[in-house]
Design a protein around this motif. Structure first.
Motif, PDB file in Angstrom:
ATOM      1  N   TYR A 109      -3.266  -9.310  -2.048  1.00 44.10           N
ATOM      2  CA  TYR A 109      -1.962  -8.937  -2.610  1.00 44.10           C
ATOM      3  C   TYR A 109      -1.100 -10.178  -2.828  1.00 44.10           C
ATOM      4  N   LEU A 146      -2.234   1.997 -11.586  1.00 42.05           N
ATOM      5  CA  LEU A 146      -1.089   2.905 -11.640  1.00 42.05           C
ATOM      6  C   LEU A 146      -0.630   3.068 -13.088  1.00 42.05           C
ATOM      7  N   TYR A 160       5.744   1.190 -13.846  1.00 42.87           N
ATOM      8  CA  TYR A 160       5.912  -0.180 -13.357  1.00 42.87           C
ATOM      9  C   TYR A 160       7.377  -0.589 -13.215  1.00 42.87           C
ATOM     10  N   ARG A 207       2.229   1.916  -3.440  1.00 42.26           N
ATOM     11  CA  ARG A 207       1.172   2.465  -4.286  1.00 42.26           C
ATOM     12  C   ARG A 207       0.918   3.939  -3.969  1.00 42.26           C
ATOM     13  N   ASP A 242       0.836  -1.209   0.000  1.00 41.45           N
ATOM     14  CA  ASP A 242       0.000   0.000   0.000  1.00 41.45           C
ATOM     15  C   ASP A 242       0.867   1.254   0.000  1.00 41.45           C
ATOM     16  N   PHE A 282      -1.009  -3.416  -8.698  1.00 42.69           N
ATOM     17  CA  PHE A 282      -1.443  -2.015  -8.828  1.00 42.69           C
ATOM     18  C   PHE A 282      -2.003  -1.767 -10.230  1.00 42.69           C
ATOM     19  N   GLU A 289       3.603  -6.580 -11.036  1.00 44.68           N
ATOM     20  CA  GLU A 289       3.345  -5.214 -10.567  1.00 44.68           C
ATOM     21  C   GLU A 289       1.994  -4.711 -11.065  1.00 44.68           C
ATOM     22  N   VAL A 317       8.595   0.607  -9.931  1.00 44.50           N
ATOM     23  CA  VAL A 317       7.886  -0.116  -8.871  1.00 44.50           C
ATOM     24  C   VAL A 317       8.431  -1.533  -8.733  1.00 44.50           C
TER      25      VAL A 317
END
Length: 372
Positions: A274, A309, A314, A26, A23, A306, A302, A317
């Motif tokens: 998740y 997003l 990515y 994100r 979280d 998310f 990823e 991330v």
């Protein structure tokens, strides 16, 4: 082979802590979205439209082989860009924060026979909610393949390598079919359902629109190049379909990716959701060009963590997500495209054959996994 739960070493507290850490990743990206991201998607859309326009212009002279080759290659790339980096990601709502009505999940329509609103339901709401849950996720085996040893084998499954190849060649039509859940709606009573009939008519309208554009209007504009242009457009659609199918298969079907029983998601927490995305997805390694041409679905892990997003984030991330895999001693399934495609197809062939493996009970753990 004994089914082993690769997450059994995690406690409930660790799983929820993992959720909180994800979280935080994100939230950091959301807080940092800005003009640079907006400029990226606008640049990609502009480049795609120019490439498609130039390619279709070149195909007006496709009676000449060099023009056919250049135009077909350009149109193939343009169609892949439209479906992968643009359409798929816009329809996920990745760019809704821009408040641009022209680049918004509620207004965007793509170069695809499946209407955007139906695809969003089957993909965003069902696939991303029930990722790799047998009997709930239609993307898992596309409704035509056996995806786990514990599933009952039928002689029909002997043909699943062929069914999968045909599905790859006409993938956009396959997607439209299971967006409609055509298999379970073919009986007479279901066909008469007003909601199904309305959705079927919408698909029919979209197919007619796509066929008219690709196989009638543009070839006619080519005059003496009608047949070469027709063949070029068919080839571009074929290339786009096989490429898209391959990328998506690599995201959820290679060896090492887990599938789940329905009962395993009962009472699922945020952290457990998740964790299921992490264990039910796989990445494709490669260059920036590879990531772009996959619509950044090469970062499938990823993306499933998310999905809203911006796709251009990515890669950054992924570094943080992979560190969490290592921290919690989980396998980060990734590899080059040829390796992942081979792995996925090997599983297609393996599961097309009957097996005598007895069903093995998984450990008493919140995330009950079935050996993939």
């Amino acid at each position: 082979m004994t089914a082993i739960d690769p997450t059994a070493h995690l406690t409930a507290e660790q799983i929820e802590e993992l959720g909180r850490e994800l979280d935080a990743i994100r939230d950091e990206v959301i807080a940092g979205r800005g003009e640079q991201d907006a400029a990226y998607i606008r640049k990609v859309i502009s480049a795609q439209r120019k490439l498609e326009l130039v390619s279709r212009g070149v195909l007006l002279f496709s009676i000449f082989p060099p023009a056919w080759l250049i135009g077909t290659a350009g149109l193939s790339v343009a169609k892949i860009m439209d479906n992968m980096e643009i359409g798929h990601n816009i329809l996920h709502g990745q760019w809704d924060w821009m408040r641009d009505p022209k680049i918004h999940s509620t207004t965007w329509e793509w170069d695809h026979v499946s209407p955007a609103d139906q695809w969003k339901h089957s993909h965003n709401e069902l696939h991303h909610t029930y990722t790799n849950v047998i009997g709930k996720d239609n993307d898992l085996g596309y409704g035509i393949m056996r995806v786990d040893e514990d599933q009952k084998w039928h002689p029909f499954h002997l043909g699943q390598p062929l069914w999968n190849f045909i599905n790859a060649c006409f993938f956009e039509y396959g997607i439209a079919a299971y967006d409609l859940e055509l298999g379970k709606n073919l009986n007479k009573r279901r066909r008469k359902n007003p909601e199904f009939r309305a959705r079927a008519k919408a698909v029919g309208r979209k197919i007619r629109k796509q066929v008219l554009k690709d196989y009638v209007i543009h070839p006619l504009l080519s005059g003496p190049s009608f047949l070469p242009t027709l063949a070029a457009t068919f080839t571009a659609n074929l290339v786009r379909n096989i490429w898209t199918h391959s990328v998506i298969m690599c995201g959820h079907f290679p060896e090492g990716v887990q599938v789940f029983e329905r009962r395993s998601i009962k009472g699922e927490t945020r952290g457990q959701w998740y964790l299921r995305q992490m264990m039910g997805s796989a990445n494709i390694s490669g260059s920036k060009a590879m990531h772009f041409m996959t619509g950044n679905l090469s970062h499938q892990i990823e993306h499933h963590l998310f999905p809203d997003l911006p796709s251009n984030r990515y890669a950054e991330v992924a570094v943080k997500v992979r560190a969490l895999f290592e921290k919690y001693e989980l396998e980060y399934v990734t590899g080059p495209l040829p390796k992942q495609v081979f792995s996925a197809w090997r599983k297609v062939f393996r599961l097309s054959l009957p097996n005598k493996k007895p069903k093995v009970k998984t450990p008493d753990h919140e995330q009950e996994l079935v050996a993939a």
